[in-house]
Each structure stands twice: as C-alpha cells, then as structure tokens.
Design a protein around this motif. Sequence first.
Motif: not given
Length: 314
Positions: A210-222, A251-257, A282-288
């Motif tokens: 329930e709390v997740l439902e309330i706060i997740s509206v503030l999540n900024h995907k980029p 974040l770059l164009g063409n869905e790159q980071i 693949q943000a996580a694997s690129l960071g690793r």
Amino acid sequence: MRDTLRIATRKSPLAMWQAEFVKAELEKAHPNLKVELLPMSTKGDKILDVPLAKIGGKGLFTKELEDRMIAGEADIAVHSMKDVPMELPEGFALGAILERHTPTDAFVSNKYNSFRELPKGAVLGTSSLRRKAQLMAKRPDLDVRDLRGNVGTRLGKLDADEYDAIVLATSGLQRLELDERIRHELTPEDCLPAVTQGTLGIEYFAKDKEVLEIISVLNHKPTEIRTIAERAMNHRLEGGCQVPIGVYAELLGNEQIKVRGLVASLDGSVIIRNQVIGPQSQAASLGRVLGEALLEQGAKAILDEVYASDLNKG
C-alpha cells in the motif's frame, strides 16, 4: 488507500527541505493524503568534529531513521541517495527515486571567484575524500582540510575566515535557496560527482504494498536508470564514503547510457578513470563492468590502502 503517511527525517535544514519537498509532492499526487514529518537528530548530525568515515560512514544517516520505522513510528524515510548504503537492511527497499537535481559540486568563497584563482597555500574545506583527492590532483599546492557540519555550519566557518574557500554539493545550496553563495560550479570534468549526488530516494518496508502504491508515483525512470548504473559501479568496488570514488551516468540518444567512473588515492597522486557506453536497459551490468575495469586498472590496490588507513581505525 490509507489517509495518513509518516516520514522519518533528520532535523538538519537540508534534510527537512527534502522531507518537506516529498511531503508536498505526495500530497499533490494524492489530494486526500495527509503527510506528517517526524524529525530527529542522528549520530551523524551530532558528532561534527570527527571525519564521517571514522564514525561509521553512510549508515549513520539512515539507520536511526530505519529504527523509527521498525518501531512503528514512521512509514517511510526520505534520504539523499548518496547517503544510502549499497545494501539496505533486510526488509527495506527503495520505493521511489525522484528526479535528479543538479549533481555537481560548487565552489564557495568570499575572496575568490573560482577554484583556479586560489593562491598557493590557500585553505580549502571539504568533508569529502572524493572532492579532496580530485582537487588535490589539480592543485597539490593547496591546504585541503576536513569540514563537517550542516550547510549553515560550513558556511559559518567560511565566513569566520577559517577557510579561504569550501566545496559543497550544488543541489544542497540550491535547495536551501543559497544560490548566491555559489561562485563557480565545478563541472563533472573538474570533479566527478559522488554516487547519485543530487538524487533523493524514498525507503519503505518492502512488504508494504500500500505504501509502495502511494510513493511509486514519484519515481522518475530516467533518474532511476542513472541511479542503478552508478550504484552498481560503486557496489562492485565495495565503495563507501571512506573511499575517493566518483561516478556520473548520463542518458544519451538511442536509449544509450554513458557512465564515467574514477578511483583516487587519498592525496590525489593517483587517479584511475574509465567509462562505458551501452543500452540503458543494461544499466546495472554496465555499472558492474565499469567497476571491474577500474579494479583491473589498479583500483584494488588503492582501495586496499584506503581501507587500511587511519580513517578506518579508532
């Protein structure tokens, strides 16, 4: 859906701004929701004469807020993401990563217009080993000293002429409407930011949907994607506030980071840098991968030396 949500927050002016900001955003998103703040002072706020790394690092600013949640006194905690350890305690999760504010560092001085203008031997204050190492690499002729306390305390020490200049997070000064104190904004090329600098996160009990439902509206995907990449690199390096580590994802164009990272020796005499570019998915694997590359370039020896230093004793 519940009609009240309680936020555990530190009492410092900056932490209170962050909590008030989240309160306003949540109440805007949920007109029938009442958000209450539960301010408190943490150990990290009270012990101001010892380098942060010596008294427990990042967890100082999160554990006591989590204790309020465990005690049933609060539902969520609002954190500056750079204060959040890579591993959260069991049962806790991040339910929202808010849109990133300015991630850079700011040069503040009453005498000089920029870092490059500082004369030889000038006293520069910073609480960050990351800033200290990078700035000493550029200007080994400066006297760089530790500077603890909230933003107001640090500015007060500058105004009392204890320092010729200090370096603070740009976002913190902007949030407190102290933009006029910024003489020069250091670019990521001048000083690579801390992991997730300028980003706020909301912590909650992972089982409370329930709390997740309330706060997740503030999540900024980029911002979430950039946060994942930066934290993944830092996690691979097993980095904390005790280590001069910088990372900056764009974040770059063409869905790159693109993710840039560095590890520095405490005196800035050695700085290892690298970067990776790849799909945002693949943000996580690129960071690793970036963390692994830095280790292979010699970062492990630097990290071992830092962890063996006096910063981790006493």
